[in-house]
Design a protein around this motif. Structure first.
Motif, PDB file in Angstrom:
ATOM      1  N   CYS A   1       0.624  -0.828   0.114  1.00 33.59           N
ATOM      2  CA  CYS A   1       0.141  -0.271   0.357  1.00 33.59           C
ATOM      3  C   CYS A   1       0.897   1.081  -0.039  1.00 33.59           C
ATOM      4  O   CYS A   1       0.318   2.134  -0.755  1.00 33.59           O
ATOM      5  CB  CYS A   1      -0.941  -0.218   1.074  1.00 33.59           C
TER       6      CYS A   1
ATOM      7  N   CYS B   1       1.636   1.806  -3.061  1.00 32.97           N
ATOM      8  CA  CYS B   1       0.838   2.393  -4.506  1.00 32.97           C
ATOM      9  C   CYS B   1       0.391   3.547  -5.241  1.00 32.97           C
ATOM     10  O   CYS B   1       0.435   4.621  -4.091  1.00 32.97           O
ATOM     11  CB  CYS B   1      -0.811   1.726  -3.785  1.00 32.97           C
TER      12      CYS B   1
ATOM     13  N   CYS C   1      -7.150   3.758   1.008  1.00 32.00           N
ATOM     14  CA  CYS C   1      -6.853   3.475  -0.227  1.00 32.00           C
ATOM     15  C   CYS C   1      -8.060   4.631  -1.451  1.00 32.00           C
ATOM     16  O   CYS C   1      -8.933   4.116  -0.780  1.00 32.00           O
ATOM     17  CB  CYS C   1      -7.143   1.729   0.044  1.00 32.00           C
TER      18      CYS C   1
ATOM     19  N   CYS D   1      -7.134  -6.665  -1.994  1.00 31.41           N
ATOM     20  CA  CYS D   1      -6.805  -5.572  -2.819  1.00 31.41           C
ATOM     21  C   CYS D   1      -7.617  -5.188  -3.920  1.00 31.41           C
ATOM     22  O   CYS D   1      -7.770  -6.583  -4.656  1.00 31.41           O
ATOM     23  CB  CYS D   1      -4.843  -4.755  -3.232  1.00 31.41           C
TER      24      CYS D   1
ATOM     25  N   GLU E   1      -7.278  -3.756  -6.148  1.00 34.19           N
ATOM     26  CA  GLU E   1      -6.366  -3.426  -7.637  1.00 34.19           C
ATOM     27  C   GLU E   1      -5.721  -4.014  -7.887  1.00 34.19           C
ATOM     28  O   GLU E   1      -4.149  -4.872  -8.031  1.00 34.19           O
ATOM     29  CB  GLU E   1      -5.770  -1.963  -7.529  1.00 34.19           C
TER      30      GLU E   1
HETATM   31  S1  SF4 Z   1      -5.292  -0.661  -4.511  1.00 35.66           S
HETATM   32 FE1  SF4 Z   1      -4.373  -2.007  -3.369  1.00 35.66          FE
HETATM   33  S2  SF4 Z   1      -2.572  -1.950  -3.047  1.00 35.66           S
HETATM   34 FE2  SF4 Z   1      -3.134   0.307  -3.425  1.00 35.66          FE
HETATM   35  S3  SF4 Z   1      -3.600   1.554  -1.368  1.00 35.66           S
HETATM   36 FE3  SF4 Z   1      -5.771  -0.069  -2.145  1.00 35.66          FE
HETATM   37  S4  SF4 Z   1      -5.329  -1.752  -1.354  1.00 35.66           S
HETATM   38 FE4  SF4 Z   1      -3.316  -0.760  -0.237  1.00 35.66          FE
END
Ligand code: SF4
Length: 179
Positions: free
Chosen positions: A110, A113, A140, A158, A160
């Motif tokens: 995260c 990300c 997120c 997650c 994504e």
């Molecule tokens: S998309 Fe996934 S990796 Fe990115 S902040 Fe959200 S949970 Fe975390």
């Protein structure tokens, strides 16, 4: 904002909170203020969504707020609703968490990300309901959850896709096939 406007805004926020919690009618003002002043109480309310008995008990006995909440700064939206849904899912699994090593790995993903963001300014107070810190990048942007809490929940994942690993998400978990 004049007094009439403030009262209308407060009433709307009580209605929004009722919608988030899935209860009919607006929550009492004391419940809204206590939830904003005490994130632990707010989190308890969220995880008890759908359980009329527990939720009723919690709403009947809000802790005394330490200080007046800045109700004028509250708003709500799809991201917050998704965060609330995530907490409800977690409650349904019996509050199970992931091992520390996995938790750290998730947090590192995260942190790297591009979707990690600060809670939307005017909604920071309500984001405390979802366990997010009201500063820095802690939410997120894809699902609306505070990642510190989200990464702990075994029921969460997650949303994504990983940019370099087909079939996996950014946490390295397989993406379920859609029907
Ligand atoms: S998309 Fe996934 S990796 Fe990115 S902040 Fe959200 S949970 Fe975390």
């Amino acid at each position: 904002v004049n007094e009439t406007g403030t009262a209308a805004s407060l009433e709307r926020q009580c209605e929004e909170m009722a919608a988030i919690l899935g209860v009919g009618g607006p929550v009492r003002e004391e419940v809204l203020r206590a939830a904003l002043a005490d994130p632990t109480y707010a989190q308890h309310l969220l995880v008890c969504r759908g359980d009329d008995e527990f939720l009723g008990q919690l709403m009947a006995n809000p802790p005394r707020a330490q200080e007046p909440a800045d109700a004028g700064a509250i708003g709500t939206g799809a991201l917050l609703r998704r965060a609330a849904e995530s907490l409800a899912r977690w409650a349904a699994t019996g509050f199970s968490g992931v091992p520390q090593e996995r938790y750290q790995a998730r947090l590192e993903s995260c942190a790297a990300c591009p979707h990690l963001q600060a809670p939307p300014g005017r909604r920071a107070a309500l984001y405390a309901l979802a366990g997010a810190h009201a500063h820095d990048r802690s939410v997120c942007g894809r699902c609306g959850c505070g990642v510190a809490a989200k990464a702990r929940r075994a029921s969460d994942t997650c949303p994504e896709p990983h940019p370099e690993r087909p079939g996996l998400n950014r946490w390295g978990d397989p993406i379920p096939a859609t029907s």
